[in-house]
Design an enzyme around this catalytic site. Structure first.
Site, PDB file in Angstrom:
ATOM      1  N   HIS A  19       0.838  -1.205   0.000  1.00 23.73           N
ATOM      2  CA  HIS A  19       0.000   0.000   0.000  1.00 23.73           C
ATOM      3  C   HIS A  19       0.872   1.254   0.000  1.00 23.73           C
ATOM      4  O   HIS A  19       1.891   1.312   0.694  1.00 23.73           O
ATOM      5  CB  HIS A  19      -0.854   0.063   1.272  1.00 23.73           C
ATOM      6  CG  HIS A  19      -1.978  -0.918   1.331  1.00 23.73           C
ATOM      7  ND1 HIS A  19      -1.808  -2.249   1.635  1.00 23.73           N
ATOM      8  CD2 HIS A  19      -3.313  -0.752   1.155  1.00 23.73           C
ATOM      9  CE1 HIS A  19      -2.984  -2.851   1.647  1.00 23.73           C
ATOM     10  NE2 HIS A  19      -3.914  -1.963   1.353  1.00 23.73           N
ATOM     11  N   ASN A  59       8.470  -3.731   2.930  1.00 26.07           N
ATOM     12  CA  ASN A  59       7.064  -3.505   3.242  1.00 26.07           C
ATOM     13  C   ASN A  59       6.735  -3.848   4.687  1.00 26.07           C
ATOM     14  O   ASN A  59       5.982  -3.129   5.360  1.00 26.07           O
ATOM     15  CB  ASN A  59       6.196  -4.328   2.288  1.00 26.07           C
ATOM     16  CG  ASN A  59       4.719  -4.072   2.457  1.00 26.07           C
ATOM     17  OD1 ASN A  59       4.284  -2.949   2.676  1.00 26.07           O
ATOM     18  ND2 ASN A  59       3.921  -5.123   2.359  1.00 26.07           N
TER      19      ASN A  59
END
Length: 234
Positions: free
Chosen positions: A115, A146
């Site tokens: 994201h 991430n």
């Protein structure tokens, strides 16, 4: 490093009165109160910088890269709730002529569906959370990055919001060529065309403002730049 410093400096100055002017007039959206990192237009002909203006965030999408160029959002305490994570979905709002990337483009690629605007930053309502799972808000991101330092910085920004700050954020990918889980460097992912560009690095800038205040030249600004590989773990 000069290119990195100049980019981050431009982003910081765009948010400070008296600094550099935004590249384009921002829409009336709380997420870009102080401007945008670069020009983007809500025009189907603007395929390399197509403006997506949502209540949850504002982003510039590149049909060439099949990812966003950048995303901007405001984070305050009220944005964080207990809504469960949604599921990744293609962004069917893209204009005719754009390639719509689905969940499967990332399957088996060796990269996370990373994201830009975090799910937790929009966990107050199901509608707001679902917007973060649209594939236009996703980039191919190494698992170590991430789930490591990138995620820790996300949590730190939420801590600032819980302390009563308004945190104005911008984030995006840079260049091409990230390292997958098996150690191979990839420029793109996808079993078949259209292929998604894998960034070589990811960046984020956070402008930390007292609630209701305007930034000054002494306002705290945090900028990070992380390679998209397995070296960024802490």
């Amino acid at each position: 490093m000069a290119r990195v410093s100049l980019l981050l400096l431009a982003l910081v100055l765009a948010a400070v009165p008296g600094g550099a002017q935004p590249a384009a007039k921002p829409p009336a959206n709380r997420n870009v109160r102080f401007g945008m990192p670069g020009e983007a237009k809500a025009d189907p002909d603007s395929k390399d910088a197509y403006l997506i203006d949502r209540p949850q965030y504002v982003l510039s999408y590149s049909d060439k890269r099949k990812t966003a160029n950048w995303a901007c959002w405001l984070l305050v305490k009220g944005d964080v709730g207990k809504v469960a994570r949604g599921s990744f979905e293609p962004d069917k709002s893209l204009p005719k002529g754009f390639d719509v990337i689905g969940f499967g483009a990332y399957t088996g690629s060796g990269f996370d569906r990373g994201h830009l605007v975090p799910s937790k930053d929009r966990s107050d309502t199901e509608e707001n959370n679902d917007a973060t799972f649209l594939m236009t808000n996703v980039i191919p991101q190494s698992a170590a990055c991430n789930r490591g330092a990138w995620e820790k910085f996300e949590r730190y920004c939420r801590d600032l919001a819980f302390d009563g700050k308004e945190v104005y954020l911008a984030a995006g990918p840079h260049a091409a060529g990230g390292v997958a889980a098996d150690g191979t460097r990839k420029l793109t992912i996808g079993r078949n065309a259209p292929f998604v560009t894998v960034p070589a690095a990811v960046w984020k800038v956070a402008l930390v403002v007292d609630r209701g205040a305007n930034p000054t030249k002494s306002t705290r600004t945090i900028a990070v730049w992380m390679p998209n590989d397995d070296t960024v773990k802490e």
